[in-house]
Design a protein around this motif. Sequence first.
Motif, mmCIF file in Angstrom:
data_model
loop_
_atom_site.group_PDB
_atom_site.id
_atom_site.type_symbol
_atom_site.label_atom_id
_atom_site.label_comp_id
_atom_site.label_asym_id
_atom_site.label_seq_id
_atom_site.Cartn_x
_atom_site.Cartn_y
_atom_site.Cartn_z
ATOM 1 N N GLY A 51 13.230 1.830 -3.818
ATOM 2 C CA GLY A 51 14.020 3.048 -3.801
ATOM 3 C C GLY A 51 13.267 4.356 -3.850
ATOM 4 N N HIS A 52 11.941 4.332 -3.731
ATOM 5 C CA HIS A 52 11.168 5.567 -3.879
ATOM 6 C C HIS A 52 11.589 6.640 -2.877
ATOM 7 N N ALA A 53 11.673 6.280 -1.599
ATOM 8 C CA ALA A 53 11.961 7.282 -0.566
ATOM 9 C C ALA A 53 13.367 7.843 -0.703
ATOM 10 N N ILE B 271 17.982 1.971 -12.071
ATOM 11 C CA ILE B 271 17.385 2.508 -13.301
ATOM 12 C C ILE B 271 16.888 3.930 -13.071
ATOM 13 N N ARG B 272 16.167 4.124 -11.989
ATOM 14 C CA ARG B 272 15.601 5.446 -11.706
ATOM 15 C C ARG B 272 16.694 6.458 -11.362
ATOM 16 N N ALA B 273 17.727 6.001 -10.671
ATOM 17 C CA ALA B 273 18.829 6.897 -10.334
ATOM 18 C C ALA B 273 19.549 7.360 -11.589
ATOM 19 N N GLU B 274 19.726 6.453 -12.541
ATOM 20 C CA GLU B 274 20.367 6.812 -13.804
ATOM 21 C C GLU B 274 19.523 7.817 -14.577
ATOM 22 N N LEU B 275 18.236 7.593 -14.636
ATOM 23 C CA LEU B 275 17.340 8.512 -15.349
ATOM 24 C C LEU B 275 17.335 9.896 -14.706
#
Length: 262
Positions: free
Chosen positions: A86-88, A116-120
């Motif tokens: 999901g980095h890009a 996880i990263r989207a939530e953060l």
Amino acid sequence: MTDQQPLPPKSFDPGTFRDRPVSFVRRSGRMTPSQARAWEQHRADYVLDIPRGRAATSVADGVAGDPERIFGRSAPLVVEVGTGQGHAILHAAESRPDKNFLGVEVFRAGLARTIIRAELAGVKNLRLAEVNAPELLEKYLPAGSVDEIWVFFPDPWAKARHHKRRLVSADFARIAALALRPGGVLRLATDWEDYAERMREVLDAAPEFERDFEGEWAERFEGRVLTAFERKGAERGRAIRDLVYRRAQRPPIRPPESTVEA
């Protein structure tokens, strides 16, 4: 959105029900505890509940999604095929809150890490789909509903006997053209020279697309965050090749039923 349908048992063979071989490897590696927790707690907020066909990652016939209802607003839609971790797409969603982003990926651990990263980050303009990307583009999304399609570093299927499994083909070009609005953009990138040349050959020959770059290759897409994957390719001496094509204004041709797998 409701909870995702459970996957079939491990003995289930998606290839049994496919007309063509899939061009991805279905990796269902074990998730970490934090990834499993994020999947259970937040997947309903991000992962589209798309009814499955007979194969594990297929889209059921007659199923369609409305981007405006999915995102709760009308905004330009960008679809990334193969989001990995999901980095890009996360970087893009954070940078461009005025656009909607839909990531397509069949690696569940990668989807969980993206969640996880989207939530953060508090990202609200991102949704994910755990399905075969060409089927989503051809069957689930309305024709002409997508503004951009991204295909960054797809599996190169490096062995010559596996080249037929590569995602970017004449049929994929047709499907991408159906999903894109007139003037919509298809962006591609790879670090495999022969695949880059094949991509260019396929898209140059596609009547639905026109080049949106000059010279041999397009400039690097500034909206693509530099990932560790891309950096490693460059460090190994591989040239990163970008291509950009624009959907022609004339309507694409829809031949008899045909679907590629990716």
